[in-house]
Each structure stands twice: as C-alpha cells, then as structure tokens.
Design an enzyme around this catalytic site. Structure first.
Site, short mmCIF file in Angstrom:
data_model
loop_
_atom_site.label_atom_id
_atom_site.label_comp_id
_atom_site.label_asym_id
_atom_site.label_seq_id
_atom_site.Cartn_x
_atom_site.Cartn_y
_atom_site.Cartn_z
CE1 TYR A 1 -1.31 5.31 7.83
CE2 TYR A 1 -2.62 3.39 8.57
CZ TYR A 1 -1.87 3.83 7.93
OH TYR A 1 -1.31 3.19 6.78
CB SER B 1 -4.06 0.78 4.53
OG SER B 1 -4.43 1.25 5.42
#
Length: 223
Positions: free
Chosen positions: A149, A136
């Site tokens: 994250y 991502s």
C-alpha cells in the site's frame, strides 16, 4: 459552478467530497465500479437540490477510462479531477497474494494515471484545470505491514510531484493531499486498524480539504 469528477465517489472520502462540493453549487460526477452505491450518493445530492451524475467505470482499464471520459466530454467539461479511489492490503509482505498486489497497484497507481491521462488533453485545450490526488500519509513514510500500500502511495506522490514540474508555467495545477486513516468502509475487511474511533471522519477530512484547496502543490491534513 465547477464540474468536478471524483473517483471512488460511492463511499468514504469520495462520497463526502462529492456531497460537500455539490453543496457549494458544483456539479459532481461520481465515478466508481458499483452503480448502486453511486446512485445512493447521487440521490442524496439531488434530494438536497444539487447536481450529480453517476458514471460506472473500471479505472484500472485504460481503454474503458478513455472511452468513458471522451463520451463525457462530448456534453460537458471538467474543471477538477479528484483521483480518490484506492484500495489496500495489509500484513507482512509474504502474506499478500499476487492478486492483492496487482489490485492495489492497478487501482491506486494505474487508476490515477489513467484518469489523469484521459483528462489532460481537455485541460490543455481549456488552458486550465486541477488534478487533485488523494495520497494519504502512506505516501510520506514507510509503515509496518503496509509495504505494498505504501509503495503505491509513494508512486502516486512521485507522479504528482512530476506533474507539478511538468505543468509549471501553466494554469493547470496538480495537488497532492496527505491525510491519515479515516473511519470509512476502507477498513471493513481488515483488522489492521483495531480502534477506528481514533480516526477522523471522512466528512471532517473533506471539509478541511475543500477549505484549504487553492490549487497549491500540497495539502496536509495530517503529517
């Protein structure tokens, strides 16, 4: 036909990758924590006349991963490993619990490493294979209220880039995949994304990944 093992295959991008790869005649091995969701995907694939197998495994537990992979490899082989499983926690740094931080790092980082370590000996024996790590855009730059994250995704990026160098001169490929957020159950338990309508669907992202994948070092769906 290829044998493709996909973690986090019960929902979201993992499910979409499994459905689309199976539609091309590949046998997909669906790895996740919840048998019910895996079996729903398996049924969907088999109802379409394609091949799928559900495998329950806690990817954060190295011994369980090793045992699961060794058992699987007694009866088949793996051509592509897709490390897709991931979780996140969002908000200011001091809002995270220790348990949330541990879970994000264990799933996103250790899970990816555990699966790769377990499959690598067979890839070396075969002389070929591909490790595809779903990272991502959180692995490309820092983002507000995503510190842990993003840290986990930077770690997977570094792991993948190091594997690429380690595997130079072999037919074993490591591929990093970068895409933005998708409209998946990933966001169900957080209000970090308030307008999910602007996000791509996992089906759309899966299609782009599969179309672009040639074993190259990087796939960019979004930057």
């Amino acid at each position: 036909m290829k044998n493709i093992l996909i973690t986090g295959a019960g929902t979201g991008l993992g499910e979409s990758l499994a459905v689309q790869y199976s539609a091309e005649g590949n046998h997909v091995y669906l790895v996740g924590r919840r048998l019910e969701t895996l079996e729903q995907v398996e049924k969907h694939i088999k109802d379409a006349g394609e091949k799928a197998t559900s495998i329950v495994c806690d990817i954060t537990d190295h011994r369980e991963v090793q045992s699961t992979i060794q058992s699987l490899l007694k009866s088949t082989t793996i051509d592509i490993l897709i490390n897709n499983a991931g979780t996140g926690c969002f908000g200011p740094l001091n809002s995270y619990s220790n348990e949330e931080i541990d879970q994000v790092l264990a799933t996103n980082v250790k899970g990816t490493i555990n699966l790769t370590r377990s499959v690598m000996p067979r890839f070396i024996e075969q002389g070929e294979g591909q490790i595809m790590n779903i990272i991502s855009t959180a692995g490309l730059r820092g983002k507000k209220n995503e510190s842990v994250y993003v840290s986990s995704k930077f770690a997977v990026r570094g792991f993948t880039e190091s594997l690429i160098k380690e595997l130079e001169g072999t037919n074993i490929k490591a591929t990093a995949v970068y895409m933005g957020g998708m409209d998946t159950p990933f966001w169900d338990e957080t209000d970090h994304i308030t307008d999910r309508s602007r996000l791509k669907s996992p089906d759309e992202v899966a299609k782009l990944i599969i179309e672009q994948n040639t074993g190259q070092a990087e796939i960019f769906i979004d930057r």
